[in-house]
Design an enzyme around this catalytic site. Sequence first.
Site, short mmCIF file in Angstrom:
data_model
loop_
_atom_site.label_atom_id
_atom_site.label_comp_id
_atom_site.label_asym_id
_atom_site.label_seq_id
_atom_site.Cartn_x
_atom_site.Cartn_y
_atom_site.Cartn_z
CB CYS A 81 -19.06 107.12 -7.75
SG CYS A 81 -19.60 107.99 -6.24
CG HIS A 180 -21.22 109.04 -11.43
ND1 HIS A 180 -21.27 107.52 -11.09
CD2 HIS A 180 -21.25 109.70 -10.28
CE1 HIS A 180 -21.46 107.52 -9.88
NE2 HIS A 180 -21.59 108.59 -9.14
CD GLU A 182 -20.47 106.37 -14.54
OE1 GLU A 182 -19.34 107.23 -14.76
OE2 GLU A 182 -20.83 106.00 -13.30
N1 LIG Z 1 -22.81 107.63 -6.71
C1 LIG Z 1 -21.97 106.50 -6.00
O1 LIG Z 1 -21.50 105.71 -6.69
C2 LIG Z 1 -22.28 106.78 -4.40
C3 LIG Z 1 -21.37 106.05 -3.71
C4 LIG Z 1 -22.11 105.68 -2.32
N2 LIG Z 1 -22.15 106.70 -1.55
C5 LIG Z 1 -21.26 104.79 -1.64
O2 LIG Z 1 -20.87 104.72 -0.43
O3 LIG Z 1 -20.90 103.67 -2.39
#
Ligand SMILES: NC(=O)CC[C@H](N)C(=O)O
EC number: 4.3.3.6
Length: 211
Positions: A81, A180, A182
């Site tokens: 992410c 994710h 994790e």
């Molecule tokens: N769950 C996440 O890691 C969100 C990422 C977040 N929206 C960002 O721009 O970093």
Amino acid sequence: MAEVTVGVLALQGDVREHLAALTGAGATAVAVRRPEELERVDGLVVPGGESTTISKLAEAFDLLDPIRKRIGAGLPVYGSCAGMIMLATEVLDGRPDQQSFGGIEMTVRRNAFGRQVDSFEAPVELAGVPGPSFHAVFIRAPWVERVADGVQVLGRVTEGPGAGRIVAVRQGNVVATAFHPELTGDRRLHRWFVDLVRGATDGPGQHRFAE
Ligand SMILES: NC(=O)CC[C@H](N)C(=O)O
């Protein structure tokens, strides 16, 4: 099996979850906050969280260039992410001063799935990871809009508003997912990454370039 030490960049985000997942996958997992700690790892995870914050803190903790250099020297890295955003060479809808480590020649769009689907779950099949689809959890996730030649697409969303979008990629030893793993009990991706680290490590601190 060779013992490997995998670091988790511990500036912000879901550090503990990645440490636990890596331990569960058979690695020695350590938090990385300083350049000296980075030197000791055979692989690195960049967690989910907030990429603008991770970017600022990486600069403040003098980690931006050391991480870029180790990635350039073949360090295996996995980002989830916000970690995917940090590994992109181009970020859309980022803050103007937002920095990334690079590692995967791709364009990602932050918060791409939009407000209505801030968070959602969908099945994603990952090339190279055997077994059923991942139950992928997306939280204000990015998607990948463009990949350069040499970047392998590992997975796409198969259902829902983002169907067809690229959400898992690999270039050499650098791997990223918009979701994710994790946060779920599924350790297949962490095990697969730990195997990648083992394969890339000839000895402490020694890394070959990926095939
Ligand atoms: N769950 C996440 O890691 C969100 C990422 C977040 N929206 C960002 O721009 O970093």
